[in-house]
Design an enzyme around this catalytic site. Structure first.
Site, PDB file in Angstrom:
ATOM      1  N   LYS A 179      15.925   4.962  38.717  1.00  0.00           N
ATOM      2  CA  LYS A 179      17.319   4.817  38.298  1.00  0.00           C
ATOM      3  C   LYS A 179      17.461   5.065  36.796  1.00  0.00           C
ATOM      4  O   LYS A 179      16.603   4.649  36.012  1.00  0.00           O
ATOM      5  CB  LYS A 179      17.744   3.371  38.624  1.00  0.00           C
ATOM      6  CG  LYS A 179      19.198   3.083  38.508  1.00  0.00           C
ATOM      7  CD  LYS A 179      19.496   1.640  38.920  1.00  0.00           C
ATOM      8  CE  LYS A 179      19.075   0.660  37.836  1.00  0.00           C
ATOM      9  NZ  LYS A 179      19.602  -0.698  38.036  1.00  0.00           N
TER      10      LYS A 179
ATOM     11  N   LYS B  33      19.135   1.506  30.929  1.00  0.00           N
ATOM     12  CA  LYS B  33      19.038   1.196  29.495  1.00  0.00           C
ATOM     13  C   LYS B  33      17.641   0.728  29.128  1.00  0.00           C
ATOM     14  O   LYS B  33      17.231   0.833  27.991  1.00  0.00           O
ATOM     15  CB  LYS B  33      19.969   0.025  29.160  1.00  0.00           C
ATOM     16  CG  LYS B  33      21.416   0.302  29.254  1.00  0.00           C
ATOM     17  CD  LYS B  33      22.180  -1.002  29.015  1.00  0.00           C
ATOM     18  CE  LYS B  33      23.568  -0.903  29.579  1.00  0.00           C
ATOM     19  NZ  LYS B  33      24.284  -2.152  29.621  1.00  0.00           N
TER      20      LYS B  33
ATOM     21  N   LYS C  57      13.009  -7.182  37.525  1.00  0.00           N
ATOM     22  CA  LYS C  57      13.042  -7.559  36.112  1.00  0.00           C
ATOM     23  C   LYS C  57      11.937  -8.543  35.755  1.00  0.00           C
ATOM     24  O   LYS C  57      11.423  -8.517  34.641  1.00  0.00           O
ATOM     25  CB  LYS C  57      14.407  -8.157  35.740  1.00  0.00           C
ATOM     26  CG  LYS C  57      15.511  -7.115  35.666  1.00  0.00           C
ATOM     27  CD  LYS C  57      16.701  -7.640  34.886  1.00  0.00           C
ATOM     28  CE  LYS C  57      17.776  -6.575  34.777  1.00  0.00           C
ATOM     29  NZ  LYS C  57      18.981  -7.059  34.098  1.00  0.00           N
TER      30      LYS C  57
HETATM   31  P1  AMP Z   1      24.495  -2.775  33.571  1.00  0.00           P
HETATM   32  O1  AMP Z   1      24.263  -1.776  32.523  1.00  0.00           O
HETATM   33  O2  AMP Z   1      23.258  -3.103  34.352  1.00  0.00           O
HETATM   34  O3  AMP Z   1      25.225  -3.984  33.083  1.00  0.00           O
HETATM   35  O4  AMP Z   1      25.467  -2.071  34.633  1.00  0.00           O
HETATM   36  C1  AMP Z   1      26.854  -1.904  34.453  1.00  0.00           C
HETATM   37  C2  AMP Z   1      27.438  -1.152  35.639  1.00  0.00           C
HETATM   38  O5  AMP Z   1      26.889   0.171  35.714  1.00  0.00           O
HETATM   39  C3  AMP Z   1      27.134  -1.802  36.993  1.00  0.00           C
HETATM   40  O6  AMP Z   1      28.278  -1.676  37.820  1.00  0.00           O
HETATM   41  C4  AMP Z   1      26.000  -0.982  37.542  1.00  0.00           C
HETATM   42  O7  AMP Z   1      25.978  -0.983  38.951  1.00  0.00           O
HETATM   43  C5  AMP Z   1      26.322   0.401  37.002  1.00  0.00           C
HETATM   44  N1  AMP Z   1      25.092   1.204  36.834  1.00  0.00           N
HETATM   45  C6  AMP Z   1      24.026   0.909  36.036  1.00  0.00           C
HETATM   46  N2  AMP Z   1      23.084   1.869  36.124  1.00  0.00           N
HETATM   47  C7  AMP Z   1      23.561   2.803  36.996  1.00  0.00           C
HETATM   48  C8  AMP Z   1      23.052   4.051  37.502  1.00  0.00           C
HETATM   49  N3  AMP Z   1      21.877   4.549  37.116  1.00  0.00           N
HETATM   50  N4  AMP Z   1      23.826   4.744  38.390  1.00  0.00           N
HETATM   51  C9  AMP Z   1      25.042   4.275  38.781  1.00  0.00           C
HETATM   52  N5  AMP Z   1      25.566   3.093  38.341  1.00  0.00           N
HETATM   53  C10 AMP Z   1      24.852   2.371  37.458  1.00  0.00           C
END
Ligand code: AMP
Ligand code: TRP
Length: 340
Positions: free
Chosen positions: A202, A205, A119
């Site tokens: 990956k 967002k 990041k």
């Molecule tokens: P975040 O959007 O970064 O707050 O992530 C929220 C949850 O979604 C966390 O548990 C992440 O590990 C999971 N997550 C985010 N992106 C992915 C992805 N591409 N594949 C699987 N899990 C994800």
């Protein structure tokens, strides 16, 4: 809390940042597991707005995103009657314990965090101190409830190891066994969903191209368009999982299908082996639309009434404050902070 909670297997905490729409990676990697765990565990699910501001957020958008993420969690099946659903900034104990953890955690530990490196990018000197200390706040989120299990996607594994290191160092510095060593729950076949435009990155967002992800709010047409445009390779689909080696896009699409259909990757390969991507994609569109559009419809319905969403968060925050306050008090006692 009620005796109903005490009869459950343990306490779950997990969080998601309100930095944009939830996408298929969030859903398959984390949220779907959150929903299923509600049966057996006492669950706390948190929209982590204090984590979001480690990178600048437009205030109006942050408010809107907090409501949208809350709506998508409810639409996906998080039940605010049964679980504690709230946003982080309404429960001050998180930030308070995070300070204590900033004093427990070591610079050397944080220097190893790959998410910070990703990041912060090349311009590390210009990253916020909050972005660097982010994992300490995450450890506080979890441990301020003494949560025993944390369901997340693969990318959060390192942060959860740090949470255990912090708990262990706190316990050993103060000669106590106060904090549990939290277990990550990383499971479900799609713990790392990849971008539709590049199977080596990956799904995220923060990726500029919207075509790289399926958002939980996307309608049927948009889902179909994104899947049809998803990057593939020129070969037909393999009939075994071994055949997915070095084919990141095929691997990702098979994984998404298997996970949405609750099938194994082996069975999915057996079903589509030898077929061209065009035929497979048509089935994937039907499946994705079938599974995701009811959630999007419900989300739109909930968002039409923001007052109700705010009320859910307010009630959740009240329950979360009641659970965290005595634990934070005990921490202050252990550390020797005078409370009169
Ligand atoms: P975040 O959007 O970064 O707050 O992530 C929220 C949850 O979604 C966390 O548990 C992440 O590990 C999971 N997550 C985010 N992106 C992915 C992805 N591409 N594949 C699987 N899990 C994800
Ligand atoms: N860091 C997590 C992410 O980016 C979100 C998060 C914050 C979290 N606090 C948490 C996840 C506590 C699990 C437990 O996805």
């Amino acid at each position: 809390m009620t005796s109903e909670y005490r009869s459950k297997k343990g306490r779950i905490f997990s969080g998601v940042q309100p930095t944009g729409n939830l996408h298929l990676g969030n859903y398959l990697g984390a949220i779907r597991n959150w929903v299923r765990l509600q049966e057996d565990y006492q669950c706390l699910y948190c929209v982590v707005d204090l984590h979001a501001i480690t990178v600048f957020q437009n205030p109006g958008e942050l408010l809107q995103n907090t409501r949208e993420v809350t709506a998508s969690l409810i639409a996906a099946g998080v039940d605010p009657e049964n679980s504690v659903l709230f946003n982080q900034s309404q429960v001050a104990a998180h930030a308070e314990l995070a300070w204590v953890f900033c004093c427990i955690s070591r610079l050397g530990w944080l220097n190893r965090m790959t998410q910070f490196k990703e990041k912060a990018g090349k311009n590390r000197e210009n990253a916020s101190v909050g972005l660097y200390a982010y994992p300490n706040l995450m450890a506080a989120d979890i441990l301020v409830y003494k949560a025993t299990h944390v369901p997340v996607g693969e990318d959060q594994k390192q942060h959860l190891e740090l949470t255990r290191d912090i708990a262990q160092k706190f316990n050993s510095d103060y000669g106590t066994d106060f904090f549990p060593l939290t277990e990550p729950l990383i499971y479900g076949g799609a713990t790392r969903v990849m971008s539709l435009r590049d199977g080596t990155r990956k799904m995220s967002k923060s990726e500029p191209s919207d075509a790289s992800r399926i958002n939980m709010i996307d309608d049927a047409d948009l889902i179909a368009k994104k899947i049809r445009k998803a990057k593939t390779d020129p070969l037909p689909l393999p009939d075994t999982v071994d055949g997915l080696k070095d084919r990141p896009e095929a691997d990702n699409l098979i994984t998404i299908f298997a996970s949405l259909a609750d099938l194994s990757r082996e069975d999915t390969c057996a079903r589509f082996g030898g077929q061209p991507f065009s035929a497979f994609k048509a089935d994937l569109v039907d499946l994705a639309v079938d599974r995701l559009t009811p959630i999007a419809d419900e989300m739109r319905r909930l968002l039409a009434d923001p007052g109700t969403i705010d009320k859910v968060l307010k009630d959740g925050a009240e329950k979360a404050r009641a659970l965290s306050a005595p634990i934070l008090n005990d921490v202050y006692d252990i550390v020797g902070l005078l409370r009169s």
